[in-house]
Design a protein around this motif. Structure first.
Motif, PDB file in Angstrom:
ATOM      1  N   PRO A 237     -11.565   3.493   6.540  1.00 45.42           N
ATOM      2  CA  PRO A 237     -11.921   2.199   5.951  1.00 45.42           C
ATOM      3  C   PRO A 237     -11.011   1.865   4.770  1.00 45.42           C
ATOM      4  O   PRO A 237     -10.579   2.757   4.033  1.00 45.42           O
ATOM      5  N   ARG A 238     -10.700   0.582   4.616  1.00 41.68           N
ATOM      6  CA  ARG A 238      -9.854   0.105   3.518  1.00 41.68           C
ATOM      7  C   ARG A 238     -10.668  -0.809   2.610  1.00 41.68           C
ATOM      8  O   ARG A 238     -11.571  -1.515   3.073  1.00 41.68           O
ATOM      9  N   PRO A 239     -10.373  -0.818   1.299  1.00 41.72           N
ATOM     10  CA  PRO A 239     -11.175  -1.572   0.324  1.00 41.72           C
ATOM     11  C   PRO A 239     -11.302  -3.060   0.645  1.00 41.72           C
ATOM     12  O   PRO A 239     -12.350  -3.662   0.400  1.00 41.72           O
ATOM     13  N   MET A 240     -10.226  -3.673   1.201  1.00 43.78           N
ATOM     14  CA  MET A 240     -10.231  -5.116   1.442  1.00 43.78           C
ATOM     15  C   MET A 240     -10.457  -5.437   2.920  1.00 43.78           C
ATOM     16  O   MET A 240     -10.172  -6.533   3.379  1.00 43.78           O
ATOM     17  N   GLN A 241     -10.980  -4.485   3.670  1.00 41.58           N
ATOM     18  CA  GLN A 241     -11.154  -4.637   5.107  1.00 41.58           C
ATOM     19  C   GLN A 241     -12.254  -5.635   5.428  1.00 41.58           C
ATOM     20  O   GLN A 241     -13.331  -5.621   4.840  1.00 41.58           O
ATOM     21  N   GLU A 242     -11.979  -6.508   6.417  1.00 41.80           N
ATOM     22  CA  GLU A 242     -12.957  -7.494   6.867  1.00 41.80           C
ATOM     23  C   GLU A 242     -13.718  -6.964   8.083  1.00 41.80           C
ATOM     24  O   GLU A 242     -13.304  -5.993   8.723  1.00 41.80           O
TER      25      GLU A 242
ATOM     26  N   LYS B  50      -3.878  -2.711   3.963  1.00 43.09           N
ATOM     27  CA  LYS B  50      -5.001  -2.815   3.020  1.00 43.09           C
ATOM     28  C   LYS B  50      -6.150  -3.651   3.576  1.00 43.09           C
ATOM     29  O   LYS B  50      -7.286  -3.550   3.126  1.00 43.09           O
ATOM     30  N   TYR B  51      -5.839  -4.503   4.577  1.00 46.26           N
ATOM     31  CA  TYR B  51      -6.879  -5.339   5.184  1.00 46.26           C
ATOM     32  C   TYR B  51      -7.475  -4.702   6.442  1.00 46.26           C
ATOM     33  O   TYR B  51      -8.247  -5.339   7.145  1.00 46.26           O
TER      34      TYR B  51
ATOM     35  N   GLU C 268       0.839  -1.192   0.000  1.00 44.63           N
ATOM     36  CA  GLU C 268       0.000   0.000   0.000  1.00 44.63           C
ATOM     37  C   GLU C 268       0.879   1.249   0.000  1.00 44.63           C
ATOM     38  O   GLU C 268       1.867   1.326   0.740  1.00 44.63           O
TER      39      GLU C 268
END
Length: 334
Positions: free
Chosen positions: A291-296, A158-159, A67
């Motif tokens: 918030p991140r695009p690949m966040q769980e 990114k997560y 990132e």
């Protein structure tokens, strides 16, 4: 996400194993004349971690997609506030670590000498200033921030920022291998990881790290080295008896400047820590996570990040380091 954090755990564990293996091999096979040299401990750290360990970690981490954090400038006011908050974290963490270490040693029936033992402080006190400043005050902050902030966070943020920050701090704390440093190192690691993510500039955290290390390895150690502890103990004994009280007072006047300077310094550090704790709670609402695009989802993110094979292996490897550290103290003073 689980696969990435597992790989991170395995690779950082291998890094730690390599560092310790290099240190053991060098101490076993180098001649006594080299091992007994005052500079050997510092040279051992430089060779094992910075010369061999760091390049090894960079290679095994590979060129996995990273990132690019947004670069933001920190104001001078914010910088000063962060310095004080770091002092607060360091002060509180040091107290917790010291009491827990004492409890562990008492639990195993250690002697009074073992309870008062501090191998890290002894290393600082009986070392020359220049190599101590070079290794602890300059090299350690640079390489440790690259290892536990930049290399780690660039690959994991990114997560989710939260888990990346906690992973950075926790792994940094565990790598120290003892409870005396674990709590303040973990706290500072989490705080500096947050700063790195918010600013995108690792040199900020390197500067904060340098300030903390230089204060401890230069300021505090120099004053402790100049403390006439033998005269102080003699003074206390003399003042306990009427027939030697006059001589004890003369000795006290002689050593008063050094003692008062040390007490003033420790008082100043305690005040800085207290201010830092207050500033932390005053600014608590300002901390936020993007918030991140690949966040769980939070529960799954924690599970994927910390409950996987690689991270568990890292925990076990560092647990061995903790055991070796405390067993060493207990055996040395048994």
């Amino acid at each position: 996400m689980k696969n990435l954090y597992s790989q991170i755990g395995w690779k950082y564990a291998l890094f730690a194993i390599l560092v310790n293996a290099v240190q053991i091999v060098l101490q076993l096979f180098l001649p006594e004349s080299v091992i007994s040299h005052p500079l050997f401990v510092w040279a051992l750290t430089v060779v094992s971690i910075y010369v061999i360990g760091f390049p090894f970690l960079v290679v095994i981490l590979g060129k996995r997609e990273k990132e690019t954090l947004e670069k933001k400038k920190m104001s001078f006011k914010s910088f000063v506030v962060c310095v004080f908050i770091g002092a607060g974290i360091c002060g509180v963490g040091s107290l917790i670590g010291s009491y827990l270490t004492m409890f562990i040693l008492m639990l195993f029936g250690s002697s009074a000498d073992a309870l008062n033992a501090n191998p890290l402080m002894e290393l600082m006190l009986f070392s020359d200033t220049i190599p101590r400043v070079l290794v602890v005050g300059i090299l350690a902050p640079i390489f440790e921030e690259l290892i536990f902030r930049k290399l780690l966070i660039d690959r994991t943020v990114k997560y989710g920022e939260g888990v990346a920050i906690v992973a950075s701090g926790l792994m940094f704390g565990l790598f120290h291998g003892n409870f005396s440093q674990f709590f303040f190192a973990t706290g500072l690691g989490i705080f500096w990881a947050y700063i790195y993510i918010r600013t995108g500039k690792v040199w900020y955290t390197i500067l904060f790290h340098m300030i903390i290390n230089l204060v401890s390895s230069v300021g505090t150690v120099l004053l402790m080295q100049n403390m006439p502890m033998d005269k102080f103990m003699n003074c206390m004994n003399m003042l306990s008896y009427e027939e030697t009280m006059e001589e004890g007072l003369r000795l006290f006047i002689d050593i008063f400047p050094a003692i008062s300077l040390y007490m003033a310094w420790t008082g100043f550090l305690a005040l800085c820590a207290l201010i830092g704790v207050v500033l932390f709670f005053c600014n608590l609402k300002k901390f936020y996570f993007m918030p991140r695009p690949m966040q769980e989802e939070k529960r799954l993110a924690r599970k994927y990040a910390f409950a996987n094979g690689g991270m568990i292996f890292f925990y076990l490897e560092t647990l061995v380091m903790f055991v070796i550290y405390y067993v060493g103290i207990i055996m040395m003073y048994s």
